[in-house]
Design a protein around this motif. Sequence first.
Motif, PDB file in Angstrom:
ATOM      1  N   THR A  21      15.503 -40.926 -32.716  1.00  0.00           N
ATOM      2  CA  THR A  21      16.550 -39.918 -32.910  1.00  0.00           C
ATOM      3  C   THR A  21      17.902 -40.533 -33.299  1.00  0.00           C
ATOM      4  OG1 THR A  21      17.116 -39.927 -30.570  1.00  0.00           O
ATOM      5  CG2 THR A  21      15.463 -38.301 -31.313  1.00  0.00           C
ATOM      6  N   ALA A  22      17.957 -41.829 -33.469  1.00  0.00           N
ATOM      7  CA  ALA A  22      19.178 -42.464 -33.984  1.00  0.00           C
ATOM      8  C   ALA A  22      19.244 -42.212 -35.487  1.00  0.00           C
ATOM      9  CB  ALA A  22      19.170 -43.959 -33.694  1.00  0.00           C
ATOM     10  N   VAL A  23      20.447 -42.225 -36.041  1.00  0.00           N
ATOM     11  CA  VAL A  23      20.652 -42.053 -37.480  1.00  0.00           C
ATOM     12  C   VAL A  23      21.334 -43.297 -38.012  1.00  0.00           C
ATOM     13  CG1 VAL A  23      21.868 -40.738 -39.258  1.00  0.00           C
ATOM     14  CG2 VAL A  23      20.814 -39.539 -37.325  1.00  0.00           C
ATOM     15  N   ILE A  24      20.737 -43.894 -39.041  1.00  0.00           N
ATOM     16  CA  ILE A  24      21.355 -45.041 -39.709  1.00  0.00           C
ATOM     17  C   ILE A  24      21.392 -44.703 -41.195  1.00  0.00           C
ATOM     18  CG2 ILE A  24      21.235 -47.506 -40.169  1.00  0.00           C
ATOM     19  CD1 ILE A  24      19.795 -47.854 -37.526  1.00  0.00           C
ATOM     20  N   SER A  25      22.607 -44.720 -41.763  1.00  0.00           N
ATOM     21  CA  SER A  25      22.815 -44.204 -43.109  1.00  0.00           C
ATOM     22  C   SER A  25      23.602 -45.182 -43.959  1.00  0.00           C
ATOM     23  CB  SER A  25      23.578 -42.873 -43.006  1.00  0.00           C
ATOM     24  OG  SER A  25      23.915 -42.372 -44.272  1.00  0.00           O
ATOM     25  N   GLY A  26      23.041 -45.532 -45.126  1.00  0.00           N
ATOM     26  CA  GLY A  26      23.764 -46.315 -46.116  1.00  0.00           C
ATOM     27  C   GLY A  26      23.684 -47.812 -45.910  1.00  0.00           C
ATOM     28  N   ILE A  42      25.038 -44.488 -36.999  1.00  0.00           N
ATOM     29  CA  ILE A  42      25.647 -45.639 -37.664  1.00  0.00           C
ATOM     30  C   ILE A  42      25.683 -45.294 -39.145  1.00  0.00           C
ATOM     31  CG2 ILE A  42      25.494 -48.113 -38.099  1.00  0.00           C
ATOM     32  CD1 ILE A  42      23.836 -48.312 -35.498  1.00  0.00           C
ATOM     33  N   THR A  43      26.878 -45.036 -39.677  1.00  0.00           N
ATOM     34  CA  THR A  43      26.980 -44.506 -41.032  1.00  0.00           C
ATOM     35  C   THR A  43      28.019 -45.263 -41.854  1.00  0.00           C
ATOM     36  OG1 THR A  43      27.315 -42.488 -42.343  1.00  0.00           O
ATOM     37  CG2 THR A  43      28.535 -42.636 -40.270  1.00  0.00           C
ATOM     38  N   ALA A  44      27.573 -45.805 -42.974  1.00  0.00           N
ATOM     39  CA  ALA A  44      28.439 -46.546 -43.889  1.00  0.00           C
ATOM     40  C   ALA A  44      28.920 -45.587 -44.974  1.00  0.00           C
ATOM     41  CB  ALA A  44      27.666 -47.709 -44.501  1.00  0.00           C
ATOM     42  N   GLU A  45      30.187 -45.264 -44.941  1.00  0.00           N
ATOM     43  CA  GLU A  45      30.769 -44.294 -45.868  1.00  0.00           C
ATOM     44  C   GLU A  45      31.481 -44.996 -47.017  1.00  0.00           C
ATOM     45  OE1 GLU A  45      30.304 -41.079 -45.538  1.00  0.00           O
ATOM     46  OE2 GLU A  45      29.357 -41.173 -43.575  1.00  0.00           O
ATOM     47  N   GLY A  46      30.863 -46.024 -47.575  1.00  0.00           N
ATOM     48  CA  GLY A  46      31.444 -46.695 -48.726  1.00  0.00           C
ATOM     49  C   GLY A  46      31.739 -48.164 -48.518  1.00  0.00           C
ATOM     50  N   SER A  47      31.760 -48.633 -47.295  1.00  0.00           N
ATOM     51  CA  SER A  47      31.879 -50.053 -46.967  1.00  0.00           C
ATOM     52  C   SER A  47      30.740 -50.401 -46.021  1.00  0.00           C
ATOM     53  CB  SER A  47      33.214 -50.363 -46.291  1.00  0.00           C
ATOM     54  OG  SER A  47      34.290 -50.181 -47.183  1.00  0.00           O
ATOM     55  N   ALA A  65      31.850 -46.829 -40.985  1.00  0.00           N
ATOM     56  CA  ALA A  65      32.701 -47.533 -41.940  1.00  0.00           C
ATOM     57  C   ALA A  65      33.251 -46.515 -42.920  1.00  0.00           C
ATOM     58  CB  ALA A  65      31.904 -48.604 -42.683  1.00  0.00           C
ATOM     59  N   SER A  66      34.442 -46.759 -43.425  1.00  0.00           N
ATOM     60  CA  SER A  66      35.017 -45.879 -44.456  1.00  0.00           C
ATOM     61  C   SER A  66      34.983 -46.622 -45.792  1.00  0.00           C
ATOM     62  CB  SER A  66      36.452 -45.514 -44.090  1.00  0.00           C
ATOM     63  OG  SER A  66      37.295 -46.650 -44.219  1.00  0.00           O
ATOM     64  N   ALA A  86      35.448 -47.012 -35.668  1.00  0.00           N
ATOM     65  CA  ALA A  86      35.710 -46.593 -37.041  1.00  0.00           C
ATOM     66  C   ALA A  86      36.397 -47.734 -37.769  1.00  0.00           C
ATOM     67  CB  ALA A  86      36.574 -45.337 -37.071  1.00  0.00           C
ATOM     68  N   GLY A  87      35.701 -48.341 -38.719  1.00  0.00           N
ATOM     69  CA  GLY A  87      36.314 -49.336 -39.592  1.00  0.00           C
ATOM     70  C   GLY A  87      37.001 -50.475 -38.882  1.00  0.00           C
ATOM     71  N   ALA A  88      36.333 -51.104 -37.920  1.00  0.00           N
ATOM     72  CA  ALA A  88      36.955 -52.165 -37.134  1.00  0.00           C
ATOM     73  C   ALA A  88      36.086 -53.419 -37.128  1.00  0.00           C
ATOM     74  CB  ALA A  88      37.193 -51.682 -35.707  1.00  0.00           C
ATOM     75  N   ASP A  89      36.695 -54.520 -36.718  1.00  0.00           N
ATOM     76  CA  ASP A  89      36.006 -55.811 -36.612  1.00  0.00           C
ATOM     77  C   ASP A  89      35.926 -56.164 -35.125  1.00  0.00           C
ATOM     78  OD1 ASP A  89      34.900 -58.278 -37.066  1.00  0.00           O
ATOM     79  OD2 ASP A  89      36.683 -59.147 -38.002  1.00  0.00           O
TER      80      ASP A  89
END
Length: 199
Positions: A21-26, A42-47, A65-66, A86-89
């Motif tokens: 049921t986890a979602v991993i995208s991109g 876990i979704t990569a929105e362009g990075s 990620a954005s 969100a978008g962090a290291d």
Amino acid sequence: MLFAHLGSEPRIHPDAVVAPTAVISGDVTVAAGCQVLHGAVITAEGSPIVLGENTIVMENAIVRASSTHAVHVGAHTLVGPMASIAGADIGEEVFLATGTRVFNGAEIGDRSEVRINAVVHLRTVFPPETVVPISWVAVGDPLLILPPDRHEEIWAAQKELDFPGYVFGLDRETPDLMVQLTERYGRSLSRHGTDRRID
């Protein structure tokens, strides 16, 4: 559930375990020994997003990620239930407890702890082995760690970090800020309409 998004597919090491049921995208890389539990997104929105070896992402956590902010999570890090990044290291051997929030451009040093419901604001930088107490707020570079009742001090540091400008490219003083923000962000998120499930 694995999804192709923006022309990229997740790469899951065969020794990693992803709950059904986890979602991993991109553009997501999940290294050996990782555990991604039920309800995590876990979704990569362009990075790209990279989870280092033996990282654990617990139930209902969000890692996003954005287009301008990638995510890197170091080895042996635990992302607690309902936490969000969100978008962090994030460094190695970091503990992000239940309900923590880590925003764009933040850098968390190795072996740090962000305890239950604590917040790490955008562009905040931690040296290694930093501890943010339960429900406290970390903000800025140089770093301030403050209890939530010290809002004026938090806001003084946070205002200069320019959340709407840094994350959304919009001036805080725009009269119709939320109209522009939701329309622009909505157009970007609508790209999920062409996602393709690959598992």
